[in-house]
Design an enzyme around this catalytic site. Structure first.
Site, PDB file in Angstrom:
ATOM      1  N   CYS A   2       0.862  -1.176   0.000  1.00 48.45           N
ATOM      2  CA  CYS A   2       0.000   0.000   0.000  1.00 48.45           C
ATOM      3  C   CYS A   2       0.903   1.232   0.000  1.00 48.45           C
ATOM      4  O   CYS A   2       1.938   1.257   0.666  1.00 48.45           O
ATOM      5  CB  CYS A   2      -0.948   0.094   1.189  1.00 48.45           C
ATOM      6  SG  CYS A   2      -2.109  -1.261   1.299  1.00 48.45           S
ATOM      7  N   ARG A  27       3.489  -0.141  -5.133  1.00 47.38           N
ATOM      8  CA  ARG A  27       3.296  -0.710  -3.801  1.00 47.38           C
ATOM      9  C   ARG A  27       1.971  -1.449  -3.679  1.00 47.38           C
ATOM     10  O   ARG A  27       1.690  -2.071  -2.651  1.00 47.38           O
ATOM     11  CB  ARG A  27       3.347   0.393  -2.745  1.00 47.38           C
ATOM     12  CG  ARG A  27       4.626   1.200  -2.773  1.00 47.38           C
ATOM     13  CD  ARG A  27       4.584   2.289  -1.740  1.00 47.38           C
ATOM     14  NE  ARG A  27       4.631   1.731  -0.419  1.00 47.38           N
ATOM     15  CZ  ARG A  27       5.744   1.559   0.285  1.00 47.38           C
ATOM     16  NH1 ARG A  27       6.894   1.919  -0.217  1.00 47.38           N
ATOM     17  NH2 ARG A  27       5.694   1.024   1.473  1.00 47.38           N
ATOM     18  N   TRP A  73      -2.936  -2.499  -1.617  1.00 43.93           N
ATOM     19  CA  TRP A  73      -2.650  -3.914  -1.818  1.00 43.93           C
ATOM     20  C   TRP A  73      -3.478  -4.635  -0.756  1.00 43.93           C
ATOM     21  O   TRP A  73      -3.212  -4.519   0.437  1.00 43.93           O
ATOM     22  CB  TRP A  73      -1.166  -4.214  -1.639  1.00 43.93           C
ATOM     23  CG  TRP A  73      -0.800  -5.614  -1.993  1.00 43.93           C
ATOM     24  CD1 TRP A  73      -0.569  -6.113  -3.245  1.00 43.93           C
ATOM     25  CD2 TRP A  73      -0.621  -6.711  -1.095  1.00 43.93           C
ATOM     26  NE1 TRP A  73      -0.256  -7.440  -3.174  1.00 43.93           N
ATOM     27  CE2 TRP A  73      -0.289  -7.842  -1.870  1.00 43.93           C
ATOM     28  CE3 TRP A  73      -0.727  -6.860   0.291  1.00 43.93           C
ATOM     29  CZ2 TRP A  73      -0.049  -9.095  -1.309  1.00 43.93           C
ATOM     30  CZ3 TRP A  73      -0.493  -8.103   0.849  1.00 43.93           C
ATOM     31  CH2 TRP A  73      -0.156  -9.200   0.046  1.00 43.93           C
ATOM     32  N   ASN A  97      -1.283   1.997   5.869  1.00 49.63           N
ATOM     33  CA  ASN A  97      -0.450   0.917   5.321  1.00 49.63           C
ATOM     34  C   ASN A  97      -0.026   0.055   6.501  1.00 49.63           C
ATOM     35  O   ASN A  97       0.434   0.586   7.511  1.00 49.63           O
ATOM     36  CB  ASN A  97       0.774   1.519   4.624  1.00 49.63           C
ATOM     37  CG  ASN A  97       1.782   0.459   4.220  1.00 49.63           C
ATOM     38  OD1 ASN A  97       1.430  -0.700   4.019  1.00 49.63           O
ATOM     39  ND2 ASN A  97       3.043   0.854   4.112  1.00 49.63           N
ATOM     40  N   GLY A  98      -0.194  -1.275   6.378  1.00 48.24           N
ATOM     41  CA  GLY A  98       0.180  -2.182   7.463  1.00 48.24           C
ATOM     42  C   GLY A  98      -0.989  -3.080   7.821  1.00 48.24           C
ATOM     43  O   GLY A  98      -1.924  -3.241   7.019  1.00 48.24           O
ATOM     44  N   GLU A 461      14.695 -18.587 -10.486  1.00 48.32           N
ATOM     45  CA  GLU A 461      14.387 -17.215 -10.902  1.00 48.32           C
ATOM     46  C   GLU A 461      13.580 -17.212 -12.211  1.00 48.32           C
ATOM     47  O   GLU A 461      12.643 -16.424 -12.369  1.00 48.32           O
ATOM     48  CB  GLU A 461      15.688 -16.417 -11.057  1.00 48.32           C
ATOM     49  CG  GLU A 461      15.540 -15.014 -11.621  1.00 48.32           C
ATOM     50  CD  GLU A 461      14.718 -14.069 -10.746  1.00 48.32           C
ATOM     51  OE1 GLU A 461      14.290 -14.472  -9.649  1.00 48.32           O
ATOM     52  OE2 GLU A 461      14.467 -12.946 -11.203  1.00 48.32           O
ATOM     53  N   LYS A 465       9.960 -15.533 -12.333  1.00 46.24           N
ATOM     54  CA  LYS A 465       9.654 -14.458 -13.293  1.00 46.24           C
ATOM     55  C   LYS A 465       8.428 -14.839 -14.123  1.00 46.24           C
ATOM     56  O   LYS A 465       7.546 -14.028 -14.357  1.00 46.24           O
ATOM     57  CB  LYS A 465      10.840 -14.286 -14.219  1.00 46.24           C
ATOM     58  CG  LYS A 465      11.693 -13.159 -14.404  1.00 46.24           C
ATOM     59  CD  LYS A 465      11.880 -11.945 -13.655  1.00 46.24           C
ATOM     60  CE  LYS A 465      11.302 -11.789 -12.308  1.00 46.24           C
ATOM     61  NZ  LYS A 465      12.241 -11.437 -11.285  1.00 46.24           N
ATOM     62  N   GLU A 468       5.139 -14.718 -11.968  1.00 47.54           N
ATOM     63  CA  GLU A 468       4.627 -13.408 -11.571  1.00 47.54           C
ATOM     64  C   GLU A 468       4.181 -12.576 -12.761  1.00 47.54           C
ATOM     65  O   GLU A 468       3.253 -11.784 -12.646  1.00 47.54           O
ATOM     66  CB  GLU A 468       5.614 -12.646 -10.684  1.00 47.54           C
ATOM     67  CG  GLU A 468       6.860 -12.136 -11.350  1.00 47.54           C
ATOM     68  CD  GLU A 468       7.723 -11.302 -10.383  1.00 47.54           C
ATOM     69  OE1 GLU A 468       8.935 -11.259 -10.587  1.00 47.54           O
ATOM     70  OE2 GLU A 468       7.187 -10.691  -9.448  1.00 47.54           O
ATOM     71  N   HIS A 484      13.457 -37.365  -7.963  1.00 49.17           N
ATOM     72  CA  HIS A 484      12.917 -37.636  -6.629  1.00 49.17           C
ATOM     73  C   HIS A 484      11.467 -37.188  -6.505  1.00 49.17           C
ATOM     74  O   HIS A 484      10.949 -37.082  -5.398  1.00 49.17           O
ATOM     75  CB  HIS A 484      13.788 -36.947  -5.570  1.00 49.17           C
ATOM     76  CG  HIS A 484      15.216 -37.414  -5.604  1.00 49.17           C
ATOM     77  ND1 HIS A 484      15.582 -38.684  -5.244  1.00 49.17           N
ATOM     78  CD2 HIS A 484      16.350 -36.790  -6.025  1.00 49.17           C
ATOM     79  CE1 HIS A 484      16.893 -38.826  -5.409  1.00 49.17           C
ATOM     80  NE2 HIS A 484      17.380 -37.694  -5.889  1.00 49.17           N
ATOM     81  N   LYS A 584       5.482  -4.183  -5.356  1.00 53.06           N
ATOM     82  CA  LYS A 584       6.947  -4.193  -5.428  1.00 53.06           C
ATOM     83  C   LYS A 584       7.595  -4.168  -4.048  1.00 53.06           C
ATOM     84  O   LYS A 584       8.581  -4.850  -3.812  1.00 53.06           O
ATOM     85  CB  LYS A 584       7.419  -2.986  -6.235  1.00 53.06           C
ATOM     86  CG  LYS A 584       8.906  -2.943  -6.428  1.00 53.06           C
ATOM     87  CD  LYS A 584       9.250  -2.869  -7.881  1.00 53.06           C
ATOM     88  CE  LYS A 584      10.718  -3.075  -8.153  1.00 53.06           C
ATOM     89  NZ  LYS A 584      10.990  -4.394  -8.681  1.00 53.06           N
TER      90      LYS A 584
END
Ligand code: AGP
Length: 589
Positions: A2, A27, A73, A97-98, A461, A465, A468, A484, A584
């Site tokens: 947020c 954010r 968010w 925010n929080g 990675e 990528k 997301e 396995h 982000k």
């Protein structure tokens, strides 16, 4: 997560608030809203992107000279308009925010006192509590201080009170909040990018502080910091089509050469702290791509320093029972420098008296000004390769200081670090091949990334990528682990991307590639000149990337993985710069 902003100025603030929210949108972008103080509180909200507020605000043209804004968010309550901030009650508007952890108890108590709620959020209790305190005779500043005392959890709050239309009341505990003052202007925001273009200087509000912002500057109900480090606001970063690119993410993939050159310059000026030079082990604590960057660099650091490098998921590490090993040093790796899980892990380290070193990309810091530069796309791209460069440089410098690095490896690692900026640029030429790989993944709707050593972390990675940016289910695996369990996922046509540069690990990886191919997988190898011939016999497709050693290979491979994910996302029509559900800066635990 947020983004919150507030502004007191000598002229109407609504448009400036929306502009700041657009810069804070990385954010969170589930909804956006502003409240402006005039004769009454004037509130405007939209579901989705802050840019959609512009038209609403232009039409309404609110006149107020003080206002607050929020880009959300979602944590408590779905992404719906009723859950968008600011939340208002009784002439009080609040952006938060929080997470208010005791919101359910507070809500129940307020309900008993006759309050009704319009949203599902934890945040909405705050304006109700402040309105109660005002009704009981408190002034706004002490009302906010009293309310903070009953809130549990983390919060950054900006509050507008109808009766005081030229001030904003702010408080923080846990979540970040910056305050800014200038000549008859004052502002507050989660992040310095919100202050770009304002004639102010800014500083962090200390944890636990409660203050009023007005034309006259700052007035505290609770003041903790005795002195503050004031900075000038950053220059506004470009967005969207900057440099002729369709997306910030694509521009940031392209500008990795400059990012790595700037990072290398900044690192050259940095002294190796004594605690790091003498460390008996390194514990890297990080999340997401930052942790994966450390995974890629681990081999090089261990080989140079001869000490173990442990990789710890920050959200898990904070609750571990074993104390950090004596003589160890923790490396906190974070693009944003704000990640709540990493900060909590840092608290744990400090509580045990263990030295902690940050590897960050924060433009407000002295090192940050020479770091990769602001990254606007939610997906880490240039910050990932910059972290890689920083961590491998750390390994080289430690190895030299300790006298543990062999001459041959020193030469190879130095050459790779020198070549890295050129490599990330040369790898951009692989885009047409990456598009072909992306087409197959987009069609099949799945992907498995595999590798060994540094390649295993790169595989992680590549999968992260892809997930997301494209929302496709993807796995990143150490190739030796496939047998396995995960090999059961392979079916006819499954796309498998192998990170397969030449080197001692390649023969075993070729065997792993053959095993999935024998079960119907379509295998593409991302390799280099040294591995190309061998890969041709074990893969259906081979992409030969620039790089002359195992130490150079990760830089080019990282770019190819970014381009693959970017193009799958484009093919599937995803919002590349603002992927769903993501933000982000991840400032909640
Ligand atoms: C990477 O593309 C992601 N956006 C995410 O995994 C990120 O790396 C993670 O949230 C950690 O963030 P930080 O580096 O800012 O601490």
């Amino acid at each position: 997560m947020c983004g919150i902003v507030g502004l007191v100025n000598g002229h109407p603030v609504a448009r400036d608030l929306v502009a700041a929210l657009r810069r804070l949108e990385y954010r969170g972008h589930d909804s956006a809203g502003i409240a402006v103080a005039g004769e009454r509180l004037d509130t405007h909200k939209v579901l989705g992107r802050a840019r959609d507020l512009s038209a609403l605000v232009a039409a309404a043209d609110p006149a107020g000279h003080a206002g607050i804004g929020h880009t959300r968010w979602a944590t408590h309550g779905r992404a719906e308009l009723r859950n968008a901030h600011p939340h208002c009650f009784g002439g009080v508007a609040v952006v938060h925010n929080g997470i208010i952890e005791n919101h359910a108890e507070l809500r129940a108590a307020l309900r008993e006192a006759g309050h009704d709620f319009a949203s599902e959020t934890d945040s909405e209790v705050v304006p109700h509590l402040i309105a109660e305190a005002l009704a009981a005779g408190a002034d706004p500043l002490s009302a906010l201080a009293d309310v903070c005392d009953v809130l549990e959890g983390s919060f950054a709050l900006a509050v507008l009170v109808e009766e005081v239309p030229d001030a904003i009341f702010v408080a923080r505990r846990g979540s970040p909040l910056l305050v800014a003052t200038g000549d008859r202007v004052a502002a507050v925001a989660s992040d310095a990018v919100a202050f770009a273009g304002l004639p102010v200087r800014f500083a962090a509000l200390a944890d636990g502080e409660v203050a009023e912002l007005s034309h006259d500057g700052l007035r505290f109900a609770v003041q903790i910091a005795e002195a503050r480090a004031w900075s000038a606001p950053p220059v506004a970063a470009g967005t969207g089509a900057a440099g002729g690119f369709a997306h910030d993410t694509r521009r940031e993939i392209a500008e990795q050469r400059a990012a790595l050159e700037a990072t290398a310059t900044g690192l050259a000026a940095l002294d190796l702290p004594g605690a790091v030079r003498d460390a008996t082990r390194l514990t890297v604590v990080a999340c997401g791509s930052s942790l994966l960057a450390a995974g890629v660099a681990r081999d090089a650091i261990e080989r140079a320093t001869r000490i173990p490098v442990e990789l710890e998921v920050a959200s898990e590490y904070r609750d571990r029972h074993a104390a950090p090993a004596a003589g160890g040093v923790a490396l906190l790796v974070s693009q944003s420098g704000e990640t709540a899980d990493s900060l909590a892990a840092m608290d744990r380290q400090e509580a045990h008296g263990c030295p902690t070193i940050g590897v960050v990309n924060v433009t407000a810091s002295a090192i940050g000004r020479r770091a990769a530069g602001a990254e606007l796309g939610v997906a880490a791209t240039k910050s990932f390769t910059a972290q890689l460069l920083a961590l491998m440089t750390l390994g080289l410098r430690m190895g030299r200081a300790r006298g543990t690095i062999e001459a041959g490896f020193d030469a190879a690692l130095s050459a790779a670090l020198d070549a890295a900026p050129a490599l990330v640029e040369a790898a951009q030429a692989a885009e047409p091949d990456c598009i072909a790989i992306a087409r197959r993944i987009a069609t099949e709707g799945e992907a498995l990334f595999i590798g060994r050593g540094a390649g295993a972390a790169l595989a992680g990675e590549g999968a992260l990528k892809l997930k997301e940016l494209s929302y496709i289910r993807a796995e990143g695996y150490a190739a030796g682990e496939l047998k396995h369990g995960p090999i059961a996922l392979i079916r006819e046509g499954s796309p498998v991307i192998a990170i397969a540069p030449g080197g001692p690990g390649l023969p075993k990886l070729l065997a792993n590639m053959s095993a999935v191919r024998a079960r119907g997988a379509h295998v593409v190898a991302l390799t280099d000149a040294a591995g190309a011939a061998a890969c041709r016999g074990a893969a259906d497709g081979v992409l030969v990337l620039p790089g002359a050693s195992a130490e150079e290979a990760p830089f080019a491979a990282a770019v190819a993985l970014q381009l693959i994910a970017y193009h799958v996302a484009l093919l599937l029509g995803r919002d590349v710069d603002r992927p769903r559900n993501l933000a982000k800066s991840v400032t909640v635990e």
